[in-house]
Design a protein around this motif. Structure first.
Motif, PDB file in Angstrom:
ATOM      1  N   SER A   5     115.632   3.476  94.329  1.00 51.78           N
ATOM      2  CA  SER A   5     114.778   2.296  94.484  1.00 51.78           C
ATOM      3  C   SER A   5     113.613   2.319  93.508  1.00 51.78           C
ATOM      4  CB  SER A   5     114.279   2.182  95.922  1.00 51.78           C
ATOM      5  OG  SER A   5     113.516   3.318  96.279  1.00 51.78           O
ATOM      6  N   ASP A   6     113.117   3.497  93.211  1.00 50.72           N
ATOM      7  CA  ASP A   6     112.038   3.607  92.223  1.00 50.72           C
ATOM      8  C   ASP A   6     112.536   3.190  90.837  1.00 50.72           C
ATOM      9  OD1 ASP A   6     110.278   4.558  94.151  1.00 50.72           O
ATOM     10  OD2 ASP A   6     110.752   6.665  93.728  1.00 50.72           O
ATOM     11  N   GLU A   8     115.029   1.201  90.250  1.00 51.93           N
ATOM     12  CA  GLU A   8     115.254  -0.252  90.304  1.00 51.93           C
ATOM     13  C   GLU A   8     113.963  -1.016  90.027  1.00 51.93           C
ATOM     14  OE1 GLU A   8     117.061  -3.697  93.284  1.00 51.93           O
ATOM     15  OE2 GLU A   8     116.660  -1.678  94.061  1.00 51.93           O
ATOM     16  N   GLU A   9     112.864  -0.505  90.561  1.00 49.78           N
ATOM     17  CA  GLU A   9     111.579  -1.178  90.355  1.00 49.78           C
ATOM     18  C   GLU A   9     111.222  -1.241  88.873  1.00 49.78           C
ATOM     19  OE1 GLU A   9     107.164  -1.093  92.499  1.00 49.78           O
ATOM     20  OE2 GLU A   9     108.792   0.222  93.201  1.00 49.78           O
ATOM     21  N   THR A  12     114.010  -3.560  86.801  1.00 51.78           N
ATOM     22  CA  THR A  12     113.937  -5.000  87.030  1.00 51.78           C
ATOM     23  C   THR A  12     112.665  -5.626  86.456  1.00 51.78           C
ATOM     24  OG1 THR A  12     113.103  -4.549  89.260  1.00 51.78           O
ATOM     25  CG2 THR A  12     115.457  -5.022  89.031  1.00 51.78           C
ATOM     26  N   CYS A  13     111.850  -4.825  85.787  1.00 51.01           N
ATOM     27  CA  CYS A  13     110.742  -5.347  84.984  1.00 51.01           C
ATOM     28  C   CYS A  13     111.111  -5.097  83.522  1.00 51.01           C
ATOM     29  CB  CYS A  13     109.423  -4.667  85.339  1.00 51.01           C
ATOM     30  SG  CYS A  13     108.007  -5.314  84.389  1.00 51.01           S
ATOM     31  N   SER A  26     105.326  -4.093  82.198  1.00 51.13           N
ATOM     32  CA  SER A  26     106.094  -2.905  82.572  1.00 51.13           C
ATOM     33  C   SER A  26     105.165  -1.727  82.846  1.00 51.13           C
ATOM     34  CB  SER A  26     107.093  -2.558  81.467  1.00 51.13           C
ATOM     35  OG  SER A  26     107.692  -1.306  81.705  1.00 51.13           O
ATOM     36  N   VAL A  29     103.905  -1.763  86.293  1.00 52.87           N
ATOM     37  CA  VAL A  29     104.900  -1.317  87.273  1.00 52.87           C
ATOM     38  C   VAL A  29     105.034   0.206  87.228  1.00 52.87           C
ATOM     39  CG1 VAL A  29     107.323  -1.428  87.948  1.00 52.87           C
ATOM     40  CG2 VAL A  29     106.142  -3.505  87.202  1.00 52.87           C
ATOM     41  N   ARG A  32     102.101   1.793  88.849  1.00 49.46           N
ATOM     42  CA  ARG A  32     102.133   1.659  90.313  1.00 49.46           C
ATOM     43  C   ARG A  32     103.088   2.672  90.940  1.00 49.46           C
ATOM     44  NH1 ARG A  32     103.472  -3.414  90.593  1.00 49.46           N
ATOM     45  NH2 ARG A  32     105.699  -3.178  91.036  1.00 49.46           N
ATOM     46  N   VAL A  33     104.290   2.789  90.381  1.00 49.49           N
ATOM     47  CA  VAL A  33     105.262   3.731  90.908  1.00 49.49           C
ATOM     48  C   VAL A  33     104.763   5.162  90.726  1.00 49.49           C
ATOM     49  CG1 VAL A  33     107.607   4.644  90.630  1.00 49.49           C
ATOM     50  CG2 VAL A  33     107.213   2.165  90.560  1.00 49.49           C
TER      51      VAL A  33
END
Length: 364
Positions: A5-6, A8-9, A12-13, A26, A29, A32-33
């Protein structure tokens, strides 16, 4: 798996290197992750409009540099035709293999460390176009480190990249003299013909035995079909395994001289990335192999590749460098880009163990 999921985050940017706004988005994102996983916010470093992220852990000097990049070769809109997907244990999506999975692996590996002091994580935003704004930053962060670990994707079968060719890029520009191609071509100096001569000369500079390739690529000349071309140019891509070969070709390129009377020649460019020679990676590969065995992972393999990475810069400084520690899969820059999900945990365990081992070694 949280790691999926990380990734994917990030995937998808979209973040094509040439789109500054997309790279900046990007970076938000990625920050943030990363902040969520390692518990610390990065420094945002913007150079020539390109956004890079740096995490420094501890108050002392950096000892291990972990390198990655969040830009990709894929244009905006690629997700419409290449959506993020995981089917049958195979992850797909633009930039998943090269190298957003590697970025996430770096976060997870560092998050597992009991003591992160001495680690610097640098995620750049322009690697795919030769790192024009981040090279100085990479070299500054590497200075004084005992090792640079590059989370670029692995080679075929998960092999680590223990040798990378250095890359040089040139533009050979021929200046001629325009004339009417039908009425008085003899009064012109044909830049196309001059370039043809230079291309033949450049094509002879490679050395198959030493793995040196010198390849004329993009070619342009002339303005109209009935005019003797007054200007033309050809791009030349050079790859070499050693600094000596890179320097030999550079000298030969700069010694090119015009063949036609009245023609003038310009040779622009030069070495971009120094080679990552096996001497830079041998000790680290041996260390990683021992750790892989201790972790119960399959024996590590290694290979030499023609493409460059930011690890070339650190190796060129004399910093021990190990590359290809990222995702296992294939299809970098291609429609079949993919990551084998089952390989992510073990590979991340290896990276964490290698960082910890290097930190422990410098503390003794």
């Amino acid at each position: 798996m949280d790691m999926v999921s990380d990734i994917e985050e990030l995937v998808t940017c979209e973040s094509p290197s040439t789109d500054l706004a997309a790279v900046a988005a990007s970076a938000d994102v990625v920050a943030r992750v990363g902040t969520r996983l390692v518990g610390a916010e990065p420094e945002r470093i913007v150079v020539d409009g390109r956004t890079h992220l740096r995490w420094r852990f501890g108050d002392g000097p950096a000892r291990v540099l972990v390198l990655g990049h969040h830009d990709t070769v894929w244009p905006l809109g690629t997700l419409a035709t290449h959506p993020f997907d995981v089917t049958g244990g195979v992850m797909r999506g633009p930039g998943c293999f090269d190298m957003k999975a590697g970025v996430v692996m770096a976060f997870h590996a560092i998050a597992r460390l009991a003591d992160r002091a001495g680690v610097t994580l640098l995620i750049t935003g322009d690697e795919e176009i030769g790192s024009p704004s981040s090279r100085a930053l990479i070299e500054a962060e590497a200075r004084g480190c005992v090792a640079a670990l590059v989370l670029e994707a692995s080679a075929d079968g998960g092999a680590l990249k223990t040798e990378r060719k250095g890359g040089s890029w040139y533009t050979v520009r021929a200046h001629g003299l325009a004339a009417h191609a039908g009425l008085e071509p003899e009064r012109g100096v044909n830049a196309t013909v001059e370039l043809a001569q230079q291309i033949l000369a450049v094509n002879e500079l490679g050395d198959d035995a030493l793995g040196t390739t010198v390849t004329p690529t993009l070619l342009s000349a002339g303005t109209t079909t009935n005019t003797v071309p007054a200007l033309g140019e050809v791009a030349v891509d050079v790859r070499a395994r050693t600094v000596a070969e890179q320097e030999r070709v550079d000298a030969a390129m700069k010694e090119l001289t015009p063949v036609l009377d009245g023609a003038k020649l310009e040779v622009l460019g030069g070495p971009n990335r120094p080679p990552l020679e096996t001497t830079a990676s041998a000790d680290l590969f041996a260390r990683a192999s021992t750790l892989a065995a201790e972790l119960g992972l399959p024996p590590l393999t290694s290979t030499a590749v023609g493409g460059g990475s930011d690890g070339n810069f650190t190796a060129g400084m004399g910093i021990p460098t190990l590359d290809g520690l990222g995702a296992v899969g294939g299809g970098a820059h291609a429609d079949d880009e993919h990551v084998l999900v089952s390989e992510l945990p073990g590979r991340t365990d290896l990276v964490a163990a290698l960082i910890a081992d290097l930190l422990e070694g410098t503390a003794k």
